[in-house]
Design an enzyme around this catalytic site. Structure first.
Site, PDB file in Angstrom:
ATOM      1  N   HIS A 115       5.420 -26.750   7.873  1.00 47.80           N
ATOM      2  CA  HIS A 115       5.994 -26.677   6.524  1.00 47.80           C
ATOM      3  C   HIS A 115       5.441 -27.721   5.555  1.00 47.80           C
ATOM      4  CE1 HIS A 115       8.482 -23.513   7.887  1.00 47.80           C
ATOM      5  NE2 HIS A 115       9.518 -24.190   8.322  1.00 47.80           N
ATOM      6  N   HIS A 190      12.745 -21.020   2.039  1.00 48.29           N
ATOM      7  CA  HIS A 190      13.369 -21.217   3.346  1.00 48.29           C
ATOM      8  C   HIS A 190      14.896 -21.150   3.264  1.00 48.29           C
ATOM      9  CE1 HIS A 190      13.848 -22.726   7.407  1.00 48.29           C
ATOM     10  NE2 HIS A 190      12.555 -22.956   7.549  1.00 48.29           N
ATOM     11  N   GLU A 325      11.653 -15.591   5.996  1.00 49.06           N
ATOM     12  CA  GLU A 325      10.651 -16.301   5.196  1.00 49.06           C
ATOM     13  C   GLU A 325       9.401 -15.437   5.091  1.00 49.06           C
ATOM     14  OE1 GLU A 325      10.329 -20.246   7.290  1.00 49.06           O
ATOM     15  OE2 GLU A 325      12.027 -19.362   8.312  1.00 49.06           O
TER      16      GLU A 325
HETATM   17  C1  BGC Z   1      10.459 -22.314  11.825  1.00 49.70           C
HETATM   18  C2  BGC Z   1      11.330 -22.950  12.898  1.00 49.70           C
HETATM   19  C3  BGC Z   1      11.784 -24.285  12.404  1.00 49.70           C
HETATM   20  C4  BGC Z   1      12.520 -24.096  11.117  1.00 49.70           C
HETATM   21  C5  BGC Z   1      12.948 -25.401  10.563  1.00 49.70           C
HETATM   22  C6  BGC Z   1      11.278 -22.165  10.590  1.00 49.70           C
HETATM   23  O1  BGC Z   1      10.493 -21.645   9.576  1.00 49.70           O
HETATM   24  O2  BGC Z   1       9.954 -21.091  12.257  1.00 49.70           O
HETATM   25  O3  BGC Z   1      10.635 -23.077  14.095  1.00 49.70           O
HETATM   26  O4  BGC Z   1      12.589 -24.930  13.334  1.00 49.70           O
HETATM   27  O5  BGC Z   1      11.726 -23.434  10.187  1.00 49.70           O
HETATM   28  O6  BGC Z   1      14.064 -25.253   9.846  1.00 49.70           O
END
Ligand code: BGC
Length: 360
Positions: A115, A190, A325
């Site tokens: 991310h 998210h 997402e």
């Molecule tokens: C991921 C997860 C991660 C989460 C964090 C998601 O987009 O796929 O693996 O733990 O984001 O909040």
């Protein structure tokens, strides 16, 4: 032009530790729905949507104070509602190579990059905001200049996202980005949703238009293989199913068992299409996800453990919310067979996703 436009209000959301002010914008449409977005991380903090009797209720997990959001050496919370980038999801070992040059990123989800990295990831910086006129509802545009080298990524990247709360009851996000050096870009939102506004989402019914998924290793990094969902717990396509029914078989490491995978939407979402539907039979609320992206990460809040308490005292236990997402496939910069994610100077990255809040 700022400050006043029908259906948009701006207020203070407090200050970052640096003293920098954070604003909150509230969009309200003619049907009474509202969406709130803060400048920090261009984060969607609230969506008030009607149930089948017309009663508005909160469906988006979030917090009512900036301290609950602010990065403090580590994420204060797991990306709730944030605009995520420069590269949403994982990049293997935090490395990629463009034109013979290898770039190194934070391995903040060991051994991988997740991310967009740490303090300068797009979700952990304060964006500029401007109320903008849009034909389909009240809207605010957020912009941020991510400098060459921020979080290890090449190029000065101008990123923007326009949030519109349309009169058709959708929260629409239109992303754009330009760069002055080739750079991987993959922007998403998210948000964690819970259509009941309480408890868990295990009783919600899901449909995802994904006939296959990118196989992940033990750390959820793609192996490069694309596998069919047929005869797996990931098949929400042929028959919409209750999320909780097969969750124990959905994968993950104890105690974080649950769904956390990238569906391949190609060729379904070429152009712009509805790629997922979530229905809560209790309230009648129905969420539809529309996008032009080739993938969608379905994540069931497996890592939530009750330590975070959100707005209104809501304790975020495991499965309190789901995320859908929209995205390019994880680790695309290192996977030659996946669709390209390298933005070149002179090009404009554009993508659009809508969350529609309907009833059935
Ligand atoms: C991921 C997860 C991660 C989460 C964090 C998601 O987009 O796929 O693996 O733990 O984001 O909040």
């Amino acid at each position: 032009m700022d400050e006043e436009m029908a259906g948009v209000t701006k207020a203070s959301f407090g200050k970052l530790r640096s003293g920098e002010p954070v604003d909150i914008y509230t969009l309200t449409n003619k049907n009474g729905l509202s969406a709130k977005i803060i400048t920090y991380g261009a984060t969607l903090t609230s969506v008030m949507a009607p149930d089948k009797s017309g009663k508005l209720g909160e469906v988006c997990l979030g917090f009512d104070n900036i301290a609950a959001y602010e990065f403090n050496g580590k994420p204060a919370q797991p990306y709730m509602g944030a605009t995520v980038g420069r590269y949403a999801n994982r990049i293997g070992k935090g490395r990629f190579t463009i034109g013979g040059k290898t770039y190194k990123l934070a391995t903040n989800n060991p051994p991988n990059h997740l991310h967009g990295g740490e303090s300068k990831a797009l979700c952990w910086v304060n964006w500029k905001a401007q109320i903008v006129p849009r034909p389909d509802g009240p809207a605010v545009q957020f912009t941020y200049l991510s400098k060459d080298g921020d979080e290890g990524y090449p190029g000065n990247v101008n990123a923007s996202v326009i949030f519109t709360l349309t009169e058709a009851n959708t929260v629409k996000m239109e992303y754009a980005a330009t760069t002055d050096k080739p750079c991987p870009i993959n922007l998403t939102n998210h948000a964690y949703f819970n259509l009941k506004g309480s408890g868990t989402i295990l009783d919600h019914e899901l449909y995802i238009a994904g006939k296959s998924y990118t196989e992940g290793d033990d750390d959820l990094l793609p192996t490069g293989k694309i596998l069919p969902v047929t005869d797996t717990p990931y098949d929400f396509f042929t028959q919409p199913a209750i999320i909780g029914d097969r969750i124990n078989a959905a994968g993950g490491k104890e105690p974080a068992i649950g769904y956390d995978l990238n569906y391949v939407l190609l060729p379904g979402a070429k152009g712009y299409a509805t790629v997922a539907r979530v229905h809560d039979h209790n309230t009648g609320r129905l969420l539809e996800v529309r996008t032009d992206q080739p993938g969608i990460q379905f994540y069931t809040g497996n890592f939530l453990d009750g330590t975070l308490v959100g707005r209104g005292g809501w304790k975020y236990v495991q499965y309190s919310g789901f995320c859908l997402e929209t995205q390019h496939f994880p680790d695309s910069p290192n996977q030659k067979s996946f669709p390209n994610t390298i933005l070149q100077p002179g090009q404009t990255y554009r993508t659009k996703t809508e969350y529609a809040f309907l009833v059935k």
